[in-house]
Design a protein around this motif. Sequence first.
Motif, mmCIF file in Angstrom:
data_model
loop_
_atom_site.group_PDB
_atom_site.id
_atom_site.type_symbol
_atom_site.label_atom_id
_atom_site.label_comp_id
_atom_site.label_asym_id
_atom_site.label_seq_id
_atom_site.Cartn_x
_atom_site.Cartn_y
_atom_site.Cartn_z
ATOM 1 N N THR A 59 0.831 -1.206 0.000
ATOM 2 C CA THR A 59 0.000 0.000 0.000
ATOM 3 C C THR A 59 0.860 1.248 0.000
ATOM 4 O O THR A 59 0.607 2.209 -0.742
ATOM 5 C CB THR A 59 -0.923 -0.003 1.232
ATOM 6 O OG1 THR A 59 -1.773 -1.148 1.168
ATOM 7 C CG2 THR A 59 -1.771 1.255 1.282
ATOM 8 N N SER A 60 1.906 1.251 0.823
ATOM 9 C CA SER A 60 2.793 2.412 0.881
ATOM 10 C C SER A 60 3.586 2.572 -0.405
ATOM 11 O O SER A 60 3.777 3.697 -0.893
ATOM 12 C CB SER A 60 3.742 2.282 2.085
ATOM 13 O OG SER A 60 3.014 2.306 3.296
ATOM 14 N N THR A 61 4.027 1.457 -0.969
ATOM 15 C CA THR A 61 4.788 1.519 -2.221
ATOM 16 C C THR A 61 3.985 2.208 -3.320
ATOM 17 O O THR A 61 4.453 3.170 -3.948
ATOM 18 C CB THR A 61 5.173 0.107 -2.687
ATOM 19 O OG1 THR A 61 5.975 -0.530 -1.694
ATOM 20 C CG2 THR A 61 5.952 0.158 -3.995
ATOM 21 N N VAL A 62 2.777 1.720 -3.567
ATOM 22 C CA VAL A 62 2.008 2.235 -4.703
ATOM 23 C C VAL A 62 1.511 3.656 -4.455
ATOM 24 O O VAL A 62 1.455 4.471 -5.397
ATOM 25 C CB VAL A 62 0.840 1.299 -5.068
ATOM 26 C CG1 VAL A 62 1.376 -0.062 -5.491
ATOM 27 C CG2 VAL A 62 -0.160 1.156 -3.934
ATOM 28 N N ASN A 63 1.173 3.984 -3.221
ATOM 29 C CA ASN A 63 0.645 5.327 -2.962
ATOM 30 C C ASN A 63 1.733 6.390 -2.913
ATOM 31 O O ASN A 63 1.514 7.521 -3.372
ATOM 32 C CB ASN A 63 -0.182 5.321 -1.680
ATOM 33 C CG ASN A 63 -1.535 4.657 -1.885
ATOM 34 O OD1 ASN A 63 -2.340 5.090 -2.698
ATOM 35 N ND2 ASN A 63 -1.782 3.572 -1.164
ATOM 36 N N LEU A 64 2.904 6.058 -2.392
ATOM 37 C CA LEU A 64 4.024 6.999 -2.474
ATOM 38 C C LEU A 64 4.407 7.224 -3.940
ATOM 39 O O LEU A 64 4.652 8.360 -4.361
ATOM 40 C CB LEU A 64 5.230 6.470 -1.697
ATOM 41 C CG LEU A 64 5.130 6.499 -0.175
ATOM 42 C CD1 LEU A 64 6.325 5.770 0.448
ATOM 43 C CD2 LEU A 64 5.069 7.940 0.346
ATOM 44 N N SER A 286 -2.283 11.982 3.526
ATOM 45 C CA SER A 286 -1.117 11.551 4.296
ATOM 46 C C SER A 286 -0.026 11.012 3.379
ATOM 47 O O SER A 286 1.160 11.291 3.571
ATOM 48 C CB SER A 286 -1.522 10.486 5.317
ATOM 49 O OG SER A 286 -2.415 11.016 6.265
ATOM 50 N N TYR A 287 -0.416 10.238 2.365
ATOM 51 C CA TYR A 287 0.593 9.717 1.447
ATOM 52 C C TYR A 287 1.210 10.827 0.594
ATOM 53 O O TYR A 287 2.398 10.763 0.256
ATOM 54 C CB TYR A 287 0.010 8.609 0.570
ATOM 55 C CG TYR A 287 0.074 7.256 1.247
ATOM 56 C CD1 TYR A 287 1.304 6.669 1.542
ATOM 57 C CD2 TYR A 287 -1.081 6.572 1.610
ATOM 58 C CE1 TYR A 287 1.377 5.443 2.180
ATOM 59 C CE2 TYR A 287 -1.011 5.335 2.248
ATOM 60 C CZ TYR A 287 0.214 4.780 2.530
ATOM 61 O OH TYR A 287 0.301 3.562 3.168
ATOM 62 N N VAL A 288 0.429 11.834 0.249
ATOM 63 C CA VAL A 288 1.002 12.988 -0.463
ATOM 64 C C VAL A 288 2.039 13.687 0.414
ATOM 65 O O VAL A 288 3.142 14.018 -0.041
ATOM 66 C CB VAL A 288 -0.110 13.968 -0.880
ATOM 67 C CG1 VAL A 288 0.494 15.292 -1.368
ATOM 68 C CG2 VAL A 288 -0.980 13.369 -1.972
ATOM 69 N N ASP A 289 1.706 13.891 1.695
ATOM 70 C CA ASP A 289 2.650 14.538 2.606
ATOM 71 C C ASP A 289 3.912 13.691 2.798
ATOM 72 O O ASP A 289 5.028 14.223 2.842
ATOM 73 C CB ASP A 289 1.985 14.782 3.965
ATOM 74 C CG ASP A 289 0.904 15.855 3.907
ATOM 75 O OD1 ASP A 289 0.921 16.660 2.947
ATOM 76 O OD2 ASP A 289 0.046 15.884 4.808
#
Length: 305
Positions: A59-64, A286-289
């Motif tokens: 989830t973090s990989t794709v959203n970052l 949050s992922y944008v930040d």
Amino acid sequence: MNPPAVPGEQGNAPGWTPIAEEAVRAARVLHPEGNALPRPTRRRVITVANQKGGVGKTTSTVNLAAALALHGLRVLVIDLDPQGNASTALGVEHRSGTPSIYEVLIGDVSVTDATAVSDQSDNLFCIPATIDLAGSEIELVEMASRESRLKEALTSQSLDAMDIDYVFIDCPPSLGLLTVNALVAAHEVLIPIQCEYYALEGLGQLLSNIELVQAHLNRDLSVSTILLTMYDGRTKLADQVADEVRNHFGDIVLRTIIPRSVKVSEAPGYGQTVLAYDPGSRGSMSYVDAAKEVAERGVQHREAS
């Protein structure tokens, strides 16, 4: 063209509603004009690893990656997990027979030929994982340079031709040969840690493996980033875990914390990142930040070195 302003952009202004607030947030995510992130002077290859499952790694990989792409950077995600969840979230075909990271590792296909464009951004690319990857570790054992197959593929001129700024490598939840390939190919490691019980369980083994790779296979590798995920502000435990991680790892922990979010959990089921599924949600913002911090820290580290 800038998105239209929403009347009453302050919370106490006439006409202000929660829907209006979310619309403003969504517009800022989807139309980040004037907020382009700095391009790195050299391509950054970041492996996202944690052998503990369920920590928000994919989830973090794709959203970052999606957040960086929306801000004008060209990003390639390499799905090195046989489950193919990153490929699904990016809307990329990954049925058996599709050119994939498996063919890249065994030398049958080039990086360029295996790369697909995500349907969520023209700047977002993915080398998918198919079910064929499930047995690849057994095949790799017999191959020459088995730990550096991915690195050899990525040092070709293909990434230069695609003008890629960031490469994110999504690892399987294990410390096998696929994860070793990811660590050997990368400059940096990003470790997601969930703000829940047993958050640091198994982390010592991961760090030991990273040190072994540093010593014997990739001296340029460093743990550059820790990202706290699944934060639930209603519990004392979440704050305790966050404090413990910050005390232990210091400045490499991002200031931004990713909250536990229904929208973040739902998005992959629709073949999307949360930025595409619900750009005005707290998880999306949050992922944008977090992506901004990743980009800005990269510039700071270069200037300091």
